[in-house]
Write a protein that holds these residues in place. Structure first.
Motif, PDB file in Angstrom:
ATOM      1  N   GLN A   1       0.811  -1.209   0.000  1.00 48.80           N
ATOM      2  CA  GLN A   1       0.000   0.000   0.000  1.00 48.80           C
ATOM      3  C   GLN A   1       0.851   1.269   0.000  1.00 48.80           C
ATOM      4  N   SER A   2       2.037   1.190   0.588  1.00 46.03           N
ATOM      5  CA  SER A   2       2.911   2.354   0.646  1.00 46.03           C
ATOM      6  C   SER A   2       4.300   1.912   1.085  1.00 46.03           C
ATOM      7  N   ALA A   3       5.293   2.755   0.788  1.00 44.40           N
ATOM      8  CA  ALA A   3       6.645   2.540   1.285  1.00 44.40           C
ATOM      9  C   ALA A   3       6.981   3.545   2.387  1.00 44.40           C
ATOM     10  N   VAL A   4       6.005   4.331   2.791  1.00 46.52           N
ATOM     11  CA  VAL A   4       6.208   5.370   3.800  1.00 46.52           C
ATOM     12  C   VAL A   4       5.684   4.853   5.146  1.00 46.52           C
ATOM     13  N   PRO A   5       6.563   4.690   6.131  1.00 42.32           N
ATOM     14  CA  PRO A   5       6.141   4.118   7.410  1.00 42.32           C
ATOM     15  C   PRO A   5       4.944   4.827   8.053  1.00 42.32           C
ATOM     16  N   GLN A   6       4.889   6.161   8.000  1.00 37.13           N
ATOM     17  CA  GLN A   6       3.778   6.881   8.617  1.00 37.13           C
ATOM     18  C   GLN A   6       2.450   6.562   7.921  1.00 37.13           C
ATOM     19  N   VAL A   7       2.484   6.427   6.605  1.00 34.99           N
ATOM     20  CA  VAL A   7       1.270   6.088   5.861  1.00 34.99           C
ATOM     21  C   VAL A   7       0.831   4.666   6.219  1.00 34.99           C
ATOM     22  N   LEU A   8       1.795   3.757   6.285  1.00 36.27           N
ATOM     23  CA  LEU A   8       1.471   2.380   6.664  1.00 36.27           C
ATOM     24  C   LEU A   8       0.857   2.333   8.055  1.00 36.27           C
ATOM     25  N   ALA A   9       1.379   3.121   8.985  1.00 33.23           N
ATOM     26  CA  ALA A   9       0.822   3.164  10.337  1.00 33.23           C
ATOM     27  C   ALA A   9      -0.604   3.694  10.316  1.00 33.23           C
ATOM     28  N   THR A  10      -0.849   4.727   9.517  1.00 34.00           N
ATOM     29  CA  THR A  10      -2.201   5.286   9.401  1.00 34.00           C
ATOM     30  C   THR A  10      -3.166   4.247   8.844  1.00 34.00           C
ATOM     31  N   LEU A  11      -2.692   3.453   7.878  1.00 34.86           N
ATOM     32  CA  LEU A  11      -3.523   2.409   7.271  1.00 34.86           C
ATOM     33  C   LEU A  11      -3.593   1.148   8.125  1.00 34.86           C
ATOM     34  N   ASP A  12      -2.879   1.131   9.243  1.00 29.70           N
ATOM     35  CA  ASP A  12      -2.800  -0.026  10.133  1.00 29.70           C
ATOM     36  C   ASP A  12      -2.228  -1.241   9.413  1.00 29.70           C
ATOM     37  N   ARG A  13      -1.209  -1.004   8.601  1.00 26.53           N
ATOM     38  CA  ARG A  13      -0.517  -2.061   7.864  1.00 26.53           C
ATOM     39  C   ARG A  13       0.812  -2.340   8.532  1.00 26.53           C
ATOM     40  N   THR A  14       1.192  -3.596   8.572  1.00 28.86           N
ATOM     41  CA  THR A  14       2.416  -3.967   9.281  1.00 28.86           C
ATOM     42  C   THR A  14       3.614  -4.145   8.371  1.00 28.86           C
ATOM     43  N   HIS A  15       3.405  -4.260   7.059  1.00 32.80           N
ATOM     44  CA  HIS A  15       4.559  -4.509   6.199  1.00 32.80           C
ATOM     45  C   HIS A  15       5.408  -3.246   6.034  1.00 32.80           C
ATOM     46  N   ASP A  16       6.628  -3.485   5.652  1.00 36.44           N
ATOM     47  CA  ASP A  16       7.542  -2.391   5.348  1.00 36.44           C
ATOM     48  C   ASP A  16       8.291  -2.767   4.074  1.00 36.44           C
ATOM     49  N   PRO A  17       9.043  -1.842   3.499  1.00 32.14           N
ATOM     50  CA  PRO A  17       9.739  -2.161   2.240  1.00 32.14           C
ATOM     51  C   PRO A  17      10.618  -3.412   2.343  1.00 32.14           C
ATOM     52  N   ALA A  18      11.217  -3.663   3.491  1.00 32.25           N
ATOM     53  CA  ALA A  18      12.049  -4.864   3.638  1.00 32.25           C
ATOM     54  C   ALA A  18      11.203  -6.135   3.521  1.00 32.25           C
ATOM     55  N   ASN A  19       9.996  -6.116   4.079  1.00 27.17           N
ATOM     56  CA  ASN A  19       9.107  -7.282   3.952  1.00 27.17           C
ATOM     57  C   ASN A  19       8.687  -7.492   2.505  1.00 27.17           C
ATOM     58  N   VAL A  20       8.484  -6.403   1.795  1.00 23.12           N
ATOM     59  CA  VAL A  20       8.106  -6.514   0.386  1.00 23.12           C
ATOM     60  C   VAL A  20       9.244  -7.142  -0.401  1.00 23.12           C
ATOM     61  N   ALA A  21      10.453  -6.676  -0.160  1.00 28.03           N
ATOM     62  CA  ALA A  21      11.612  -7.248  -0.863  1.00 28.03           C
ATOM     63  C   ALA A  21      11.764  -8.729  -0.538  1.00 28.03           C
ATOM     64  N   ARG A  22      11.566  -9.103   0.729  1.00 25.89           N
ATOM     65  CA  ARG A  22      11.651 -10.514   1.132  1.00 25.89           C
ATOM     66  C   ARG A  22      10.578 -11.330   0.424  1.00 25.89           C
ATOM     67  N   ALA A  23       9.340 -10.827   0.377  1.00 25.82           N
ATOM     68  CA  ALA A  23       8.243 -11.549  -0.269  1.00 25.82           C
ATOM     69  C   ALA A  23       8.498 -11.706  -1.767  1.00 25.82           C
ATOM     70  N   LEU A  24       9.025 -10.663  -2.408  1.00 26.10           N
ATOM     71  CA  LEU A  24       9.338 -10.750  -3.836  1.00 26.10           C
ATOM     72  C   LEU A  24      10.431 -11.782  -4.096  1.00 26.10           C
ATOM     73  N   ALA A  25      11.445 -11.786  -3.254  1.00 22.93           N
ATOM     74  CA  ALA A  25      12.522 -12.779  -3.413  1.00 22.93           C
ATOM     75  C   ALA A  25      11.978 -14.183  -3.218  1.00 22.93           C
ATOM     76  N   ALA A  26      11.081 -14.362  -2.253  1.00 20.89           N
ATOM     77  CA  ALA A  26      10.480 -15.676  -2.022  1.00 20.89           C
ATOM     78  C   ALA A  26       9.633 -16.104  -3.215  1.00 20.89           C
ATOM     79  N   ALA A  27       8.906 -15.166  -3.803  1.00 18.94           N
ATOM     80  CA  ALA A  27       8.069 -15.490  -4.963  1.00 18.94           C
ATOM     81  C   ALA A  27       8.941 -15.885  -6.164  1.00 18.94           C
ATOM     82  N   ARG A  28      10.035 -15.167  -6.354  1.00 19.98           N
ATOM     83  CA  ARG A  28      10.922 -15.502  -7.461  1.00 19.98           C
ATOM     84  C   ARG A  28      11.547 -16.876  -7.275  1.00 19.98           C
ATOM     85  N   ALA A  29      11.898 -17.202  -6.031  1.00 22.41           N
ATOM     86  CA  ALA A  29      12.526 -18.501  -5.746  1.00 22.41           C
ATOM     87  C   ALA A  29      11.540 -19.620  -6.033  1.00 22.41           C
TER      88      ALA A  29
END
Length: 137
Positions: free
Chosen positions: A109-137
């Motif tokens: 939803q966003s790469a900005v921590p404050q926006v993610l907090a407002t949206l009550d989302r727990t992911h961060d850019p590092a989690n996205v990169a990890r998930a993408l690497a896992a999907a590619r694998a």
């Protein structure tokens, strides 16, 4: 947005749960098969509109197996699930791929921590990169 496990039963109602969701969805497939018939294989399956990967990957594969049993899948069918970066691992994605899922749509939803907090989302850019690497694998 909150999941059934975060909200719990509403007003004592049973409602949907992680344990019963796929059985209910397969019941909907049965209704659809009776309504539209089963004479053509499916070319696209999209599981989304939320975070289906909160369900065990074996349940998502069981749902896809139910689609196969009722209609079959085209040889080049695109089979997609939406995913939250926090709800997938390399192992869960491997189960999905082995079960026939050919595509994953990872929601960020966003790469900005404050926006993610407002949206009550727990992911961060590092989690996205990890998930993408896992999907590619």
């Amino acid at each position: 947005t909150y999941t059934a496990t975060e909200l719990g039963p509403v007003g004592g109602a049973k409602g949907a749960s992680v344990a019963t969701f796929v059985d209910a969805a397969i019941g909907e497939l049965d209704l659809a098969a009776r309504s539209v018939g089963t004479d053509r294989p499916v070319s696209t399956v999209f599981v989304g509109g939320g975070t289906p990967t909160l369900l065990p990957p074996q349940d998502l594969v069981r749902f896809l197996d139910a689609v196969r049993e009722r209609w079959g899948l085209d040889d080049d069918a695109e089979v997609t699930t939406e995913a939250n970066p926090d709800s997938v691992t390399e192992e869960s994605l491997r189960v999905l791929a082995d079960g026939g899922f050919s595509r994953v749509s990872i929601g960020m939803q966003s790469a900005v921590p404050q926006v993610l907090a407002t949206l009550d989302r727990t992911h961060d850019p590092a989690n996205v990169a990890r998930a993408l690497a896992a999907a590619r694998a």
